[in-house]
Design a protein around this motif. Structure first.
Motif, PDB file in Angstrom:
ATOM      1  N   LEU A  22      48.487  11.720 178.015  1.00 54.30           N
ATOM      2  CA  LEU A  22      49.785  11.376 177.417  1.00 54.30           C
ATOM      3  C   LEU A  22      49.803  11.745 175.932  1.00 54.30           C
ATOM      4  O   LEU A  22      50.826  12.205 175.413  1.00 54.30           O
ATOM      5  N   ARG A 180      53.611   2.627 184.689  1.00 49.72           N
ATOM      6  CA  ARG A 180      53.403   3.899 183.973  1.00 49.72           C
ATOM      7  C   ARG A 180      54.355   4.017 182.772  1.00 49.72           C
ATOM      8  O   ARG A 180      53.971   4.492 181.710  1.00 49.72           O
ATOM      9  N   GLU A 184      53.452   4.873 178.851  1.00 50.96           N
ATOM     10  CA  GLU A 184      54.016   5.988 178.085  1.00 50.96           C
ATOM     11  C   GLU A 184      54.633   5.497 176.781  1.00 50.96           C
ATOM     12  O   GLU A 184      54.469   6.115 175.720  1.00 50.96           O
TER      13      GLU A 184
END
Length: 201
Positions: A22, A180, A184
């Motif tokens: 990420l 998720r 992020e």
């Protein structure tokens, strides 16, 4: 090293690679100790030659590469052999990391090191980031990922720094126990923070 460096760490199965990817998506250079550790024992490398001289050819695969499973079994129940292996490989890994950091061109660099604190590699970084999950999640995720036995995973967890000690040393923490999308968002928030810190350094 004048570049701003963030050391990312966490216990087995915590999601270090996911988080590193990420950050990479934000244009940040990633230096992964696990990848370097494989490079320093590649066929014909100095590291592999030293291991074979010490343990014998039974730690080699038929094609000349390192048989990781055979080596793991030799050091798993023998702390002295594990210490020998660490003393052989860690200086090589550290040196290669420093070389790669110097070549990095992003505004800050992410150093991904599973044993960042245990091996004193936090001395190379300006800031530490711990990816945190519960021990139960570590066991479940690693067993699902690697098909390893619960006993082996728990032994690996015991050989690493405790969760509380790791968290006490962290400058920043990302909890990887949720969705998720939350992960992020946490990465983007820290990325902005690190950009600001990089500009000040």
């Amino acid at each position: 090293m004048s570049q701003f460096i963030v050391g990312l760490t966490g216990g087995i199965g915590s999601g270090k690679t996911t988080v590193a990817n990420l950050f990479a998506a934000q244009g940040i250079d990633i230096i992964d100790a696990d990848i370097i550790a494989r490079e320093v024992v590649a066929p014909s490398s100095e590291g592999l030659n030293e291991i074979v001289n010490h343990f014998g050819t039974e730690v080699l695969l038929d094609k000349g590469g390192l048989d990781r499973q055979a080596l793991r079994e030799k050091i798993f129940r023998n702390p002295e052999e594990r210490q020998w292996l660490n003393q052989c490989l860690h200086p090589k890994i550290r040196q290669r990391m420093i070389e790669l950091v110097k070549k990095s061109s992003s505004i800050y660099t992410l150093l991904v090191v599973p044993l960042l604190f245990e091996n004193g590699l936090d001395s190379l970084v300006d800031r530490t980031l711990v990816i945190d999950i519960t021990e139960e999640q570590q066991v479940n995720r690693t067993a699902h990922r690697d098909n390893s036995s619960t006993e082996i995973i728990k032994n690996i967890i015991k050989s690493q720094m405790s969760r509380d000690d790791r968290l006490s040393k962290a400058d920043d923490v990302i909890s990887n126990q949720g969705e998720r999308q939350q992960l992020e968002q946490a990465v983007i928030a820290l990325h902005r923070k690190y950009l600001t810190l990089s500009e000040k350094s």
